[in-house]
Design a protein around this motif. Structure first.
Motif, PDB file in Angstrom:
ATOM      1  N   LYS A   1       2.233  -1.263  -2.492  1.00 12.97           N
ATOM      2  CA  LYS A   1       3.626  -0.915  -2.407  1.00 12.97           C
ATOM      3  C   LYS A   1       4.408  -1.711  -3.468  1.00 12.97           C
ATOM      4  O   LYS A   1       4.523  -2.799  -3.425  1.00 12.97           O
ATOM      5  CB  LYS A   1       4.114  -1.459  -0.882  1.00 12.97           C
ATOM      6  CG  LYS A   1       5.708  -1.073  -0.612  1.00 12.97           C
ATOM      7  CD  LYS A   1       5.836  -1.344   0.829  1.00 12.97           C
ATOM      8  CE  LYS A   1       7.285  -0.829   1.169  1.00 12.97           C
ATOM      9  NZ  LYS A   1       7.645  -1.006   2.605  1.00 12.97           N
ATOM     10  N   GLY A   2       4.813  -0.765  -4.470  1.00 10.51           N
ATOM     11  CA  GLY A   2       5.323  -1.293  -5.640  1.00 10.51           C
ATOM     12  C   GLY A   2       4.332  -1.895  -6.477  1.00 10.51           C
ATOM     13  O   GLY A   2       2.994  -1.730  -6.126  1.00 10.51           O
ATOM     14  N   GLN A   3       4.376  -2.486  -7.812  1.00 10.48           N
ATOM     15  CA  GLN A   3       3.634  -3.019  -8.477  1.00 10.48           C
ATOM     16  C   GLN A   3       2.784  -4.163  -7.716  1.00 10.48           C
ATOM     17  O   GLN A   3       3.394  -5.065  -7.188  1.00 10.48           O
ATOM     18  CB  GLN A   3       4.112  -3.520  -9.780  1.00 10.48           C
ATOM     19  CG  GLN A   3       4.867  -2.479 -10.599  1.00 10.48           C
ATOM     20  CD  GLN A   3       3.823  -1.425 -11.035  1.00 10.48           C
ATOM     21  OE1 GLN A   3       2.536  -1.956 -11.229  1.00 10.48           O
ATOM     22  NE2 GLN A   3       4.381  -0.157 -11.243  1.00 10.48           N
ATOM     23  N   PRO A   4       1.677  -4.359  -8.064  1.00  7.90           N
ATOM     24  CA  PRO A   4       0.652  -5.462  -7.574  1.00  7.90           C
ATOM     25  C   PRO A   4       0.878  -6.796  -8.016  1.00  7.90           C
ATOM     26  O   PRO A   4       1.328  -6.801  -9.181  1.00  7.90           O
ATOM     27  CB  PRO A   4      -0.853  -5.113  -7.788  1.00  7.90           C
ATOM     28  CG  PRO A   4      -0.631  -4.249  -9.082  1.00  7.90           C
ATOM     29  CD  PRO A   4       0.570  -3.645  -9.001  1.00  7.90           C
ATOM     30  N   ASP A   5       0.955  -8.055  -7.323  1.00  3.83           N
ATOM     31  CA  ASP A   5       0.997  -9.267  -7.889  1.00  3.83           C
ATOM     32  C   ASP A   5      -0.178  -9.499  -8.763  1.00  3.83           C
ATOM     33  O   ASP A   5      -0.992  -8.547  -8.720  1.00  3.83           O
ATOM     34  CB  ASP A   5       1.289 -10.008  -6.391  1.00  3.83           C
ATOM     35  CG  ASP A   5       0.047 -10.337  -5.619  1.00  3.83           C
ATOM     36  OD1 ASP A   5      -0.955 -10.212  -6.164  1.00  3.83           O
ATOM     37  OD2 ASP A   5       0.431 -11.071  -4.429  1.00  3.83           O
ATOM     38  N   ALA A   6      -0.181 -10.726  -9.304  1.00  5.25           N
ATOM     39  CA  ALA A   6      -1.037 -11.071 -10.138  1.00  5.25           C
ATOM     40  C   ALA A   6      -2.495 -10.976  -9.550  1.00  5.25           C
ATOM     41  O   ALA A   6      -3.565 -10.543 -10.408  1.00  5.25           O
ATOM     42  CB  ALA A   6      -1.020 -12.712 -10.792  1.00  5.25           C
ATOM     43  N   VAL A   7      -2.696 -11.586  -8.388  1.00  2.39           N
ATOM     44  CA  VAL A   7      -4.099 -11.313  -7.646  1.00  2.39           C
ATOM     45  C   VAL A   7      -4.371 -10.179  -7.379  1.00  2.39           C
ATOM     46  O   VAL A   7      -5.522  -9.774  -7.812  1.00  2.39           O
ATOM     47  CB  VAL A   7      -4.144 -12.373  -6.382  1.00  2.39           C
ATOM     48  CG1 VAL A   7      -5.311 -12.191  -5.840  1.00  2.39           C
ATOM     49  CG2 VAL A   7      -3.675 -13.730  -6.727  1.00  2.39           C
ATOM     50  N   GLN A   8      -3.718  -9.267  -6.811  1.00  2.00           N
ATOM     51  CA  GLN A   8      -4.085  -7.955  -6.460  1.00  2.00           C
ATOM     52  C   GLN A   8      -4.318  -7.116  -7.842  1.00  2.00           C
ATOM     53  O   GLN A   8      -5.344  -6.499  -7.921  1.00  2.00           O
ATOM     54  CB  GLN A   8      -2.751  -7.144  -5.925  1.00  2.00           C
ATOM     55  CG  GLN A   8      -2.521  -7.787  -4.607  1.00  2.00           C
ATOM     56  CD  GLN A   8      -1.047  -7.537  -4.051  1.00  2.00           C
ATOM     57  OE1 GLN A   8      -0.598  -6.505  -4.614  1.00  2.00           O
ATOM     58  NE2 GLN A   8      -0.508  -8.309  -3.093  1.00  2.00           N
ATOM     59  N   LYS A   9      -3.691  -7.330  -9.018  1.00  2.00           N
ATOM     60  CA  LYS A   9      -3.805  -6.785 -10.158  1.00  2.00           C
ATOM     61  C   LYS A   9      -5.228  -7.027 -10.757  1.00  2.00           C
ATOM     62  O   LYS A   9      -5.891  -6.329 -11.310  1.00  2.00           O
ATOM     63  CB  LYS A   9      -2.727  -6.924 -11.160  1.00  2.00           C
ATOM     64  CG  LYS A   9      -2.717  -6.303 -12.515  1.00  2.00           C
ATOM     65  CD  LYS A   9      -1.514  -6.538 -13.273  1.00  2.00           C
ATOM     66  CE  LYS A   9      -1.631  -5.691 -14.674  1.00  2.00           C
ATOM     67  NZ  LYS A   9      -3.085  -5.660 -15.454  1.00  2.00           N
ATOM     68  N   ALA A  10      -5.336  -8.412 -10.749  1.00  2.00           N
ATOM     69  CA  ALA A  10      -7.015  -8.807 -11.192  1.00  2.00           C
ATOM     70  C   ALA A  10      -7.958  -8.162 -10.450  1.00  2.00           C
ATOM     71  O   ALA A  10      -9.016  -7.744 -10.968  1.00  2.00           O
ATOM     72  CB  ALA A  10      -7.034 -10.327 -11.329  1.00  2.00           C
ATOM     73  N   TYR A  11      -7.911  -8.087  -9.134  1.00  2.00           N
ATOM     74  CA  TYR A  11      -8.866  -7.275  -8.345  1.00  2.00           C
ATOM     75  C   TYR A  11      -8.808  -5.904  -8.559  1.00  2.00           C
ATOM     76  O   TYR A  11      -9.981  -5.451  -8.975  1.00  2.00           O
ATOM     77  CB  TYR A  11      -8.526  -7.464  -6.899  1.00  2.00           C
ATOM     78  CG  TYR A  11      -9.433  -6.933  -5.989  1.00  2.00           C
ATOM     79  CD1 TYR A  11     -10.535  -7.049  -5.688  1.00  2.00           C
ATOM     80  CD2 TYR A  11      -8.517  -5.841  -5.107  1.00  2.00           C
ATOM     81  CE1 TYR A  11     -11.413  -6.185  -4.860  1.00  2.00           C
ATOM     82  CE2 TYR A  11      -9.305  -5.052  -4.033  1.00  2.00           C
ATOM     83  CZ  TYR A  11     -10.707  -5.262  -4.012  1.00  2.00           C
ATOM     84  OH  TYR A  11     -11.480  -4.587  -3.135  1.00  2.00           O
ATOM     85  N   LEU A  12      -7.809  -5.099  -8.631  1.00  2.00           N
ATOM     86  CA  LEU A  12      -7.758  -3.858  -9.054  1.00  2.00           C
ATOM     87  C   LEU A  12      -8.173  -3.586 -10.494  1.00  2.00           C
ATOM     88  O   LEU A  12      -9.242  -2.707 -10.919  1.00  2.00           O
ATOM     89  CB  LEU A  12      -6.365  -3.165  -8.925  1.00  2.00           C
ATOM     90  CG  LEU A  12      -5.885  -3.078  -7.625  1.00  2.00           C
ATOM     91  CD1 LEU A  12      -4.194  -2.886  -7.698  1.00  2.00           C
ATOM     92  CD2 LEU A  12      -6.523  -1.933  -6.770  1.00  2.00           C
TER      93      LEU A  12
END
Length: 295
Positions: free
Chosen positions: A257-268
């Motif tokens: 939902k919206g841009q991922p935060d730093a942790v979510q982005k690293a995972y993706l």
């Protein structure tokens, strides 16, 4: 002995500069290492059962690099994952289909799509049926799932009634199969054997004479309890998905939902990396860039 004060001054300055540069270099390296080690947080996700094995594998590999990140994974079907990420109850909604097919337009517009892989969906039958019927035409498949064909002898199989093992309407796997295998004809639901748990679905097909259903290709790796069915002579395989001859496949989406935060982005980013791509293919999923015909 006479000392050249000017020369000594220059040498001293050079020494200070060298030490300073060494200190900066070590500081930068330490900062990078510290940043990698310092990644902390919790990721929650739910949704597609077809994507769940990949998400579990990715979580295990990611945690080797970032042990302080907690990742909570649940299934429930694509519709559930999309609703929950839209509601904000999970960080990532896993789906076999585009968000706008399951959510109101304004809700779907709030989500950011991350296409992490490709999934192939295969029709699978009880082994007794599969021994006689290894391939069906698309029209025969449509007739079976819409209830027009009720006995396998009508399509060259044994004299056994067709038993459908179906999925709920929230299932993204069902949506893919309906669109690309059944040409948007709606299957007849069998509520008594309806499930979006792919493992349970395979077990039901294996144990039920005359049964047929469909699952994502990763669930068929090293599984000989059911028989995959070719469509118009083309087997459901990653190779045939890549070369464009097998049509029943779709992108696997991880929505935030919206841009991922730093942790979510690293995972993706890790899931879509070349490093994880080798593991991804080994699990029966496809790399989107390798498919010759996009959707």
């Amino acid at each position: 002995m006479k000392f050249n004060l000017k020369a000594l001054s220059v040498l001293a300055m050079a020494g200070v500069l060298t030490l300073g540069l060494m200190g900066c270099g070590n500081s930068g390296d330490s900062a990078k290492q510290g940043a990698a080690q310092a990644l902390k947080g919790t990721i929650t996700s739910s949704g597609s059962s077809a994507l769940l094995p990949l998400a579990k594998e990715a979580a295990a590999e990611f945690k080797k690099k970032h042990p302080d990140v907690s990742i909570v994974l649940n299934g429930g079907g694509s519709g559930t994952g999309l609703k929950q990420v839209s509601d904000g109850t999970v960080n990532i909604g896993n789906s076999d289909v585009a968000a706008e097919t399951k959510l109101p337009k304004e809700k779907a517009a709030e989500l950011v799509d991350h296409k992490v892989a490709v999934v192939t969906v295969a029709a699978v039958a009880n082994k007794e049926v599969g021994a006689a019927v290894s391939s069906l035409t698309q029209q025969q498949l449509i007739d079976i799932f819409t209830g027009k064909v009720t006995n396998w002898k009508e399509v060259g199989g044994p004299d056994v009634n067709v038993v459908l093992v179906t999925r709920p309407s929230t299932s993204g796997t069902r949506a893919l199969f309906t669109e690309f295998a059944l040409n948007n004809n709606q299957e007849v639901s069998n509520k008594s054997l309806e499930t979006d748990d792919s493992g349970a679905l395979i077990q039901s097909i294996s144990n039920t004479p005359g049964a047929i259903g469909y699952v994502a290709l990763p669930y068929l790796l090293n599984n000989t309890s059911v028989t995959p069915i070719s469509i118009d002579g083309v087997a459901p395989s990653l190779e045939n998905t890549y070369n464009g001859t097998y049509k029943v496949w779709g992108y696997e989406h991880m929505y935030t939902k919206g841009q991922p935060d730093a942790v979510q982005k690293a995972y993706l980013d890790f899931i879509m990396s070349d490093e994880f791509g080798k593991i991804l293919e080994g699990k029966g999923y496809g790399i989107a860039a390798k498919v010759k015909t996009g959707k």
